[in-house]
Scaffold this motif. Structure first.
Motif, PDB file in Angstrom:
ATOM      1  N   HIS A 127      17.719  38.021  27.649  1.00 42.30           N
ATOM      2  CA  HIS A 127      16.400  37.438  27.419  1.00 42.30           C
ATOM      3  C   HIS A 127      15.415  38.495  26.940  1.00 42.30           C
ATOM      4  N   ASP A 129      12.581  39.885  23.698  1.00 42.25           N
ATOM      5  CA  ASP A 129      12.669  40.222  22.281  1.00 42.25           C
ATOM      6  C   ASP A 129      12.285  41.675  22.142  1.00 42.25           C
ATOM      7  N   MET A 216      24.407  39.363  43.112  1.00 44.87           N
ATOM      8  CA  MET A 216      24.063  39.618  44.515  1.00 44.87           C
ATOM      9  C   MET A 216      22.554  39.447  44.655  1.00 44.87           C
ATOM     10  N   ALA A 249      13.010  46.842  42.953  1.00 42.35           N
ATOM     11  CA  ALA A 249      12.487  46.737  41.580  1.00 42.35           C
ATOM     12  C   ALA A 249      12.870  45.362  41.068  1.00 42.35           C
ATOM     13  N   ARG A 295       6.025  33.625  21.285  1.00 40.89           N
ATOM     14  CA  ARG A 295       6.948  34.683  20.865  1.00 40.89           C
ATOM     15  C   ARG A 295       8.253  34.103  20.352  1.00 40.89           C
ATOM     16  N   ASP A 412       7.325  46.293  37.711  1.00 41.50           N
ATOM     17  CA  ASP A 412       6.546  45.054  37.612  1.00 41.50           C
ATOM     18  C   ASP A 412       6.328  44.387  38.974  1.00 41.50           C
ATOM     19  N   GLY A 425       7.708  48.377  30.156  1.00 42.13           N
ATOM     20  CA  GLY A 425       8.995  49.050  30.344  1.00 42.13           C
ATOM     21  C   GLY A 425       8.812  50.539  30.595  1.00 42.13           C
TER      22      GLY A 425
HETATM   23  C1  FAD Z   1      13.112  37.693  31.090  1.00 39.70           C
HETATM   24  C2  FAD Z   1      12.135  38.789  30.711  1.00 39.70           C
HETATM   25  C3  FAD Z   1      11.934  39.078  29.372  1.00 39.70           C
HETATM   26  C4  FAD Z   1      11.030  40.059  28.998  1.00 39.70           C
HETATM   27  N1  FAD Z   1      10.868  40.320  27.691  1.00 39.70           N
HETATM   28  C5  FAD Z   1      10.044  41.296  27.309  1.00 39.70           C
HETATM   29  C6  FAD Z   1       9.902  41.593  25.943  1.00 39.70           C
HETATM   30  O1  FAD Z   1      10.500  40.968  25.091  1.00 39.70           O
HETATM   31  N2  FAD Z   1       9.057  42.600  25.595  1.00 39.70           N
HETATM   32  C7  FAD Z   1       8.371  43.336  26.532  1.00 39.70           C
HETATM   33  O2  FAD Z   1       7.641  44.264  26.171  1.00 39.70           O
HETATM   34  N3  FAD Z   1       8.500  43.067  27.843  1.00 39.70           N
HETATM   35  C8  FAD Z   1       9.309  42.065  28.242  1.00 39.70           C
HETATM   36  N4  FAD Z   1       9.432  41.785  29.557  1.00 39.70           N
HETATM   37  C9  FAD Z   1       8.700  42.611  30.514  1.00 39.70           C
HETATM   38  C10 FAD Z   1       9.380  43.946  30.710  1.00 39.70           C
HETATM   39  O3  FAD Z   1      10.783  43.778  30.678  1.00 39.70           O
HETATM   40  C11 FAD Z   1       8.923  44.499  32.054  1.00 39.70           C
HETATM   41  O4  FAD Z   1       7.551  44.833  31.963  1.00 39.70           O
HETATM   42  C12 FAD Z   1       9.649  45.740  32.459  1.00 39.70           C
HETATM   43  O5  FAD Z   1      10.977  45.618  32.131  1.00 39.70           O
HETATM   44  C13 FAD Z   1       9.495  45.969  33.963  1.00 39.70           C
HETATM   45  O6  FAD Z   1      10.738  46.327  34.518  1.00 39.70           O
HETATM   46  P1  FAD Z   1      11.148  46.020  36.016  1.00 39.70           P
HETATM   47  O7  FAD Z   1      12.441  46.744  36.207  1.00 39.70           O
HETATM   48  O8  FAD Z   1      10.035  46.311  36.936  1.00 39.70           O
HETATM   49  O9  FAD Z   1      11.390  44.446  36.100  1.00 39.70           O
HETATM   50  P2  FAD Z   1      12.453  43.519  35.361  1.00 39.70           P
HETATM   51  O10 FAD Z   1      12.839  44.071  34.060  1.00 39.70           O
HETATM   52  O11 FAD Z   1      11.893  42.145  35.407  1.00 39.70           O
HETATM   53  O12 FAD Z   1      13.757  43.589  36.297  1.00 39.70           O
HETATM   54  C14 FAD Z   1      13.841  42.978  37.576  1.00 39.70           C
HETATM   55  C15 FAD Z   1      15.306  42.770  37.929  1.00 39.70           C
HETATM   56  O13 FAD Z   1      15.416  42.383  39.306  1.00 39.70           O
HETATM   57  C16 FAD Z   1      16.378  41.337  39.426  1.00 39.70           C
HETATM   58  N5  FAD Z   1      16.076  40.576  40.651  1.00 39.70           N
HETATM   59  C17 FAD Z   1      15.004  39.780  40.883  1.00 39.70           C
HETATM   60  N6  FAD Z   1      15.047  39.288  42.145  1.00 39.70           N
HETATM   61  C18 FAD Z   1      16.172  39.778  42.717  1.00 39.70           C
HETATM   62  C19 FAD Z   1      16.764  39.630  44.008  1.00 39.70           C
HETATM   63  N7  FAD Z   1      16.204  38.887  44.968  1.00 39.70           N
HETATM   64  N8  FAD Z   1      17.921  40.267  44.259  1.00 39.70           N
HETATM   65  C20 FAD Z   1      18.505  41.053  43.300  1.00 39.70           C
HETATM   66  N9  FAD Z   1      17.988  41.224  42.061  1.00 39.70           N
HETATM   67  C21 FAD Z   1      16.833  40.605  41.779  1.00 39.70           C
HETATM   68  C22 FAD Z   1      16.180  40.540  38.139  1.00 39.70           C
HETATM   69  O14 FAD Z   1      17.311  39.747  37.845  1.00 39.70           O
HETATM   70  C23 FAD Z   1      15.951  41.657  37.117  1.00 39.70           C
HETATM   71  O15 FAD Z   1      17.157  42.127  36.569  1.00 39.70           O
HETATM   72  C24 FAD Z   1      10.307  40.786  29.978  1.00 39.70           C
HETATM   73  C25 FAD Z   1      10.515  40.509  31.330  1.00 39.70           C
HETATM   74  C26 FAD Z   1      11.422  39.528  31.695  1.00 39.70           C
HETATM   75  C27 FAD Z   1      11.646  39.256  33.166  1.00 39.70           C
END
Ligand code: FAD
Length: 557
Positions: A127, A129, A216, A249, A295, A412, A425
């Motif tokens: 998921h 872009d 998990m 995270a 988007r 996030d 990111g």
């Molecule tokens: C579906 C999606 C698409 C995005 N697309 C874009 C984009 O195109 N361009 C852009 O600039 N930003 C995008 N973003 C935002 C960007 O990815 C985030 O700002 C950045 O990646 C933050 O990273 P993170 O690791 O904090 O969170 P995330 O990247 O959201 O990762 C969180 C992870 O935790 C996992 N998770 C959640 N709950 C649980 C649980 N209870 N147990 C185990 N695992 C769990 C999720 O499956 C995920 O893999 C998107 C975010 C998402 C969720």
């Protein structure tokens, strides 16, 4: 209690004795509605399978066979034994294999920790872009291994070397020359497909012997001062795991934030019964920013075949500035795909969603950009459908660390950023890298709460600035005409973030941050800083070389 931290598919196993504690588990606010089916699909083999299916995945992935990936590659030497804490390796459990979780896992493994990631989904998410990784985060990625993952990310990034700001009619107002960035900031800006970037970070984690357990879902936490734990559910069974530290995270819609530090924050999404956990719907309205995003992502054949739109695939990003809105278009994946993001005030669009499968007809976007640059309009017509993504906005959480002091939230989950910051990111990657340095510097198991406190106080001002810069960027772009600004003032504000080096800054600030907190007389053990610095391999990465095509004139449109 005895549990194994095992390397999937590997004969190497580490067995560890952990004393079970009677600490009361934190309750789940809502029961896990839709258990994920346990999967045998491993991170690496699924990524390779995706590569074979789509033939758009990076070459590094396809050079590994499935067989070789079920074992860590021979080149993945085990990290050197950890010397100054204790004879036994320290252990971390990371919740979520997004940018924050993977970066924390890689950072800790490079410092000699034993790391397990638990991830709810069955493989790297496709998921999303275009995701921008600023030079501040790209310089951290360059330090990993021999720089192979950085090289692959660069190969699939937009390489045109320019970012053009335009008015609605397509007249170029200002061009940001990205070719200067490696010399100015130590790394380029990487703009690529989120799913492909995540796949590569997952591969780097595997090369560092991080154990990634997919499908998990974490459903409870055990906030123990001695040995924190969590309960995971694989669709059939619950399993309890303990470690020296737990790094959470789990992204914007963090259930953990509600459970651990912020019970007043509602969870906005919940899994739909009888479907995959990726299906989502609102249970309560998210905090609105008054802006949302249209988007889309499409394969670029039709745009390339049309002589009027083919120029959009030259590797440059372009942002058209309208009245209280802006639309950015970026070619991805060596020009094989192209994405657009149209940020505008909510009232212009229909219902917004956070479900990537709720596609809407592109005619709705065409209505909103009627009369704009006709080459842009022609290009947008090729998209067919788009996603109306709800753009939420809220301040960072007040607390990031659990009461027990050994569970921390990052990324996030505690500081979602607006897309106009282009730092979601990047700040997640900075978080992971900085946290690993804090934990390595702090002094063993007993030092974990100190490391988490220092991390929280160092990172909060930084992410607050990124949030503010995102709002300012949006305001600058959305009001340039009404406020009579000169086109030369339409800077990429976020570039001021690119100088920062989260790992070195953490090394420099850690001791005094601890002393300014509640341990004024604490001193770091002799030699610890240089030992941690050596493992970061700051000076060992190869020179960047010539990233951009030489002598290429700046694009005019
Ligand atoms: C579906 C999606 C698409 C995005 N697309 C874009 C984009 O195109 N361009 C852009 O600039 N930003 C995008 N973003 C935002 C960007 O990815 C985030 O700002 C950045 O990646 C933050 O990273 P993170 O690791 O904090 O969170 P995330 O990247 O959201 O990762 C969180 C992870 O935790 C996992 N998770 C959640 N709950 C649980 C649980 N209870 N147990 C185990 N695992 C769990 C999720 O499956 C995920 O893999 C998107 C975010 C998402 C969720």
């Amino acid at each position: 209690m005895k549990f194994n931290i095992s390397l999937r598919g590997s004969s190497k196993k580490r067995t560890k004795e952990v004393k079970e504690e009677k600490a009361p588990p934190l309750p789940l606010a809502t029961p896990p509605d839709s258990p994920t089916k346990a999967s045998t699909f491993s991170w690496s083999s699924s990524t390779v399978a995706a590569a074979e299916q789509e033939s758009t995945y990076p070459s590094l992935l396809s050079t590994f066979s499935k067989a070789s990936l079920s074992e860590p590659p021979a080149s993945a030497a085990a990290p050197p034994p950890f010397s100054f804490h204790s004879d036994q390796k320290l252990s971390a459990i990371v919740v979520g294999a997004g940018f924050a979780g993977l970066s924390a896992a890689i950072g800790l493994a490079r410092q000699g920790w034993s790391v397990t990631i638990v991830e709810r989904s069955g493989g790297p998410s496709k998921h999303g872009d275009c995701l921008t990784i600023g030079a501040n985060a790209a310089k951290i990625i360059r330090r990993w291994g021999g720089g192979e993952v950085f090289d692959e990310m660069w190969q699939i990034s937009a390489q045109g070397g320019a970012w053009l700001m335009k008015d609605e009619k397509g007249e170029t107002l200002r061009t940001e020359d990205l070719r200067d960035f490696p010399a100015l900031y130590g790394a380029p800006v990487l703009q690529g497909h989120r799913g492909q970037f995540l796949g590569l970070l997952g591969l780097e984690a595997r090369l560092n012997l991080v154990n990634i357990r997919l499908s998990m879902e974490v459903v409870r936490y055990i906030d123990s001062k001695k040995s924190p734990g969590l309960v995971v559910f694989d669709g059939k069974h619950e399993e309890t795991l303990f470690a020296d530290v737990i790094v959470v995270a789990d992204g914007f819609n963090s259930k953990s934030r509600e459970l651990i530090v912020d019970s007043s924050r509602p969870t906005f999404l919940r899994p739909q019964p009888s479907t995959s956990t990726l299906d989502t719907s609102f249970t309560s309205p998210p905090p609105t920013s008054n802006y949302s995003v249209h988007r889309g992502l499409v394969r670029s054949e039709a745009i390339r075949a049309n002589p009027r739109t083919a120029y959009l695939l030259d590797g440059c990003s372009r942002t058209w500035l309208g009245d209280d809105c802006h639309l950015t278009m970026t070619p991805l994946d060596k020009g094989r795909q192209i994405s657009f993001n149209f940020i505008h005030s909510d009232f212009r669009g229909g219902p917004a969603t956070l479900d990537w499968r709720q596609r809407r007809p592109i005619s709705e976007v065409l209505e909103l950009i009627e009369g704009w640059d006709d080459t842009l309009v022609e290009a947008i017509k090729t998209f067919g459908t788009y996603l109306h993504w709800a753009k939420t906005e809220e301040d960072a959480a007040e607390r990031w660390t659990s009461a027990g002091g050994k569970i921390i939230l990052i990324g996030d989950a505690v500081h979602p950023l607006p897309p106009s910051s282009f730092q979601g990111g990047s700040q997640a990657i900075e978080d992971g890298a900085s946290l690993a340095v804090c934990l390595a510097l702090s002094g063993g198991r007993e030092g974990v709460p100190r490391a988490l406190r220092a991390f929280e106080s160092m990172r909060k001002p930084r992410v607050a600035e990124a949030l503010e810069a995102g709002k300012q960027q949006r305001s600058l772009w959305h009001t340039w005409r009404s406020t009579g600004r000169l086109a030369s003032h339409l800077d990429l504000l976020i570039a001021k973030f690119y100088h920062y080096d989260a790992e070195l800054q953490t090394l420099a600030m850690f001791e005094r941050t601890v002393q300014r907190g509640d341990e004024p007389s604490w001193a770091m053990a002799e030699g610890r800083k240089s030992e941690v610095l050596a493992k970061l391999q700051v000076d060992k990465h190869p020179p960047l070389g010539e990233l951009f095509e030489q002598g290429k004139p700046r694009p005019r449109r």
